[in-house]
Structures are given as structure tokens and as C-alpha cells.
Design an enzyme around this catalytic site. Sequence first.
Site, PDB file in Angstrom:
ATOM      1  CE  LYS B 144      45.672  31.735  44.960  1.00 52.27           C
ATOM      2  NZ  LYS B 144      44.236  31.508  45.213  1.00 52.27           N
ATOM      3  CB  CYS B 264      41.139  38.013  46.210  1.00 52.29           C
ATOM      4  SG  CYS B 264      40.056  37.291  47.427  1.00 52.29           S
TER       5      CYS B 264
END
Lengths: 164, 356
Positions: B144, B264
Amino acid sequence: MKIQILDKTKKKKLISGLEEFGINKIQELLIRTGKERIRAYSGNLSKEEIMDLWRILPIEGIGLYIAKEIIDKDGKKEIRLSIDGLHLLKDQIKNNIITLNEKQEKEWFKSNKIDFERQSKLKGFVAVKSSDEKDFIGFGKISQDQKNLFGYLPKERRRKTMVL
Amino acid sequence: MLAFLKMTMSTNDYSNYLKEKFPPKENFVKRMEKLLGEVEAKKFFEISYTQTPNSIRCNTLKILPDELKKRLEFYGWEIKQPYNEFPEVMIITNKIFPGELGNSKEHLLGYFYVQEISSMLPMLALQPKNGEIILDLCASPGSKTTQAAAMMENKGTIIANEVNMGRISILNSNLERCGVMNTIVTRKDGVALCNLLLKKSQIRFDKILVDAPCSGEGTLRKSPKTFQMWNENMIKKIASTQKKLAESAIRLLKVNGEMIYSTCTLAPEENEFIINHLKEKFDIKIEKIILPLKSRHGICKWEGENLSKEVENCLRLYPQDNNTDGFFIAKIKKISEKEKDEKYTKNIQNILLNTL
């Protein structure tokens, strides 16, 4: 990580060591980390803000590692570009470029020594291009007898042999 | 071992092997049924024993998506760009050998990053821009951070933090491979970093990503061992860490600044409950997230507890909806510096209860 922001004079001196490749300008702020690594930072924090941050936090990396200042056997200072430094400055690099053939390129990515069929005309550090001439694939050094090329590909950038 | 089996077994055989080797715990099944209903929970477990497609993100700091696509197609790979507005997102639709992506010249030179599509979403929702100051609080391995740097065209500044030294090496290596130049990597416990910056620095952030460590219920396809490790105590323990991380980060956000909290995992205790807690404590708004794939809204009721209606604006991504991993994303906008003192609030509540 110890950091030192290069002033104008030091930056100029460093760039002059890359002139033989055609490099005469690096826009980013240059920072020396440790004894010999030079990193380019393109962010918008001022020098003072960076140093303030460094005083309060353990900094483990800043900007992009682009070059290493090394001292050769004769005590002469030399600059070795990293593969990413090469990518950053690729548009300026006009000299000391060597293009490998497909077979040599395969060996290059395994970090093996490259043997030349004929003695190379180049000496010392070279920017290495892929066989299709599209990419710079690393920085290398031609042996004194001009018959071999040694690469400086870091481990993470070498092709791995798959062990299942 | 799993890589070898993946390569040698048919898709069905591999899936059956995983089902036998890593059966889900009874409590996990019950929780997922409560969350999704029996039919959807069945779909969830069915897809959890299959592989995610190979997806990559073109590193626009080094190459344009069209050029990369051409190069990769030359290897015989079939490349699909599923979202018109994000041409850098690519899926390789044909079968490739394990390691083939990582060993390609384009990967070694940093032209692309192997990244699961769901993991690209937090940054697509945060939209970091050229010139902004960004904090990536739990940054390793750097998927990211590198995505943010590309979106920012290497301008502005990202402070990428990671507490573990081994993971910092991986982060640094990925940042270098991708040619990221606008990042400062720090090694500190996330909460301690926020407190230090708050007390000793003037730096405040336009945008923050808290991609919190989690129980990983969304990544079963990648690491089936999570089936064995899963337990409710772990969820409670991690939720407490996540709450501290998110709270500390919000204090470093500029007024009108935005923060993405993502995990997640699909456990509400690690997701909506954290956001609800932030909503109660800080003057914030939970913003709607619009992304070009099927998603579901956050849940407002779980195990008898009712949460703020605004929590519905959070985004849940189930593996069976888009053939990805599972993910949770919340987008928070800081309205003011106001913060409720929990002890004070509890005292007032007690006084009110006693008077009634």
C-alpha cells in the site's frame, strides 16, 4: 540510522563523480546514511523537519538508495550507482553503457560473472542494458583485463531458482 | 509444500485436499452463519478452499500500464484490466507456474507489484495526492505504501512505520524496487509512534492508513493455516490492539483529514466495533466508500449490541462476491479536535442512572 543531508557543495562534488556517464543534475535532496550510502528524497519535508523527526524517531530508511561512495584500492573515491539510482537518472545516462546479449542477460540476473568473447572497449564502472535495449538492468564493473563484467545486483533483484 | 501441490494437483483435488487438512472450527462456522446466513456462509467456505486469481498492480512510477501489458503479453500471459478507471490493476487469467511472476524481469526491475485486488482497495479509497503528508502506520511489506507513492507521483511525504525489524527489511526492499523516493521509514510500535509525534512534533497528517494486524479471516485462500489458528480469544485480544492503534492515529489527523481503517478479517469485533468506538469518542464522520466492485455495507447489530447507524457506511468485501480475499474498509473524516474523556462520560452515565 545516522543521516546527513548533503549541502550544495557536497552535492555538486558527488554529481561531478558521475559526469563520465553524462549525469550533471540530481533534483532531489541527497542524504548520506551510514558511511557511504547516498539516498535521494523527493518529499516535501524541509531539512529542518527531517532532522527534527530523526531526533525523535528511529528512522530506518529515507528516500531511495541511489549510490554508494567507495574508496578503491588506490585510495581514490568512486561512486557506484545502485540499480534504482540508474533508473532514476536513466534519461541523463549517455556514456559508459554496455548492452548484453540474451545469454549474458540470463547470467546477469543470476549474478554470475559475464565473460566477453572479445575484449571490451570500456573500462571500470558501466551502466548495463538489457538485450532488447529497453531497460537498464544494473550497474557493473569491467575487469582490468577488459574480459569480464561483474555485477552489483542485490540479492532481492536476482532471479531465484525455484525449490519445490 | 502447498506450492508443489498447487502445481501438480487439479483445482478440485487441491481444494479437497485443503478441506480435509484444514477443516474450519465449529465456532467459526457458527459465527459466519450468524453473519451471512447459511447459504452465503456455505459459499464463503467453499471459495475459501480455492486460490485467488493472480493479480498485479502496474507501478506507474516506472512504466505505463499499456506498455507493461504489452510486455507481459509477450510471455504468453493473458492480461485483463478489470476496472477502466484503474488501468494499473491487472489480472493474469491463464495458469502460470509458482514463482513465474516474481522471477520475471519486469518484477525484478520494479515495474509491477504482486498484490491481491482487495489489498489495493484501501489506497483507492484514501486517494493520496501529490503534496499531501501521509502516515502508513503498519506499512510492511509495502504494497500500500508503494501504491500511495505512485498515486502521489513521488511528491508529498509518506511516513511508513513498522515495528518489526525483519519486516522493515522487506518494506525497504520493496520501496527501493518500486523507485519510491518520498518516504521515510520508521521503526516504532504504532501507538508509541503516534504518542511521540503528538507530544514532540508539529507534523500532522492529511491522510492516514491504519491497515491493522488482524485475525486474517479474509485471507484463508492464501494461508489456509489460519483455519487452524482461528479462535475467539485471539479476536478479542487483537481487537484491543486495533482499538489503541486507531485511537492514537486519529489524534494525528488534521481537521478535515481522512483516515482509512482496514483489516483483512471479517470479525465485527475487529471492524465495526472499532469504528463505533471511534465514533463515540471522537468528533468524526464515517464516510461512504465508492469502489468499482461488489461490496456490502457495515453491520450495525452483532451479538445483541447495536452500533451507530453511520457504521453502515463501512465496506465489507467477501471472497465470494468478487473472487478476491475478504476485506473490511472504513473511511473516517475528522470534523474537529474534540475528544470525549471516557472516564468523564462513564461517570456522567452512572450519575444519570442513579438519578433515574
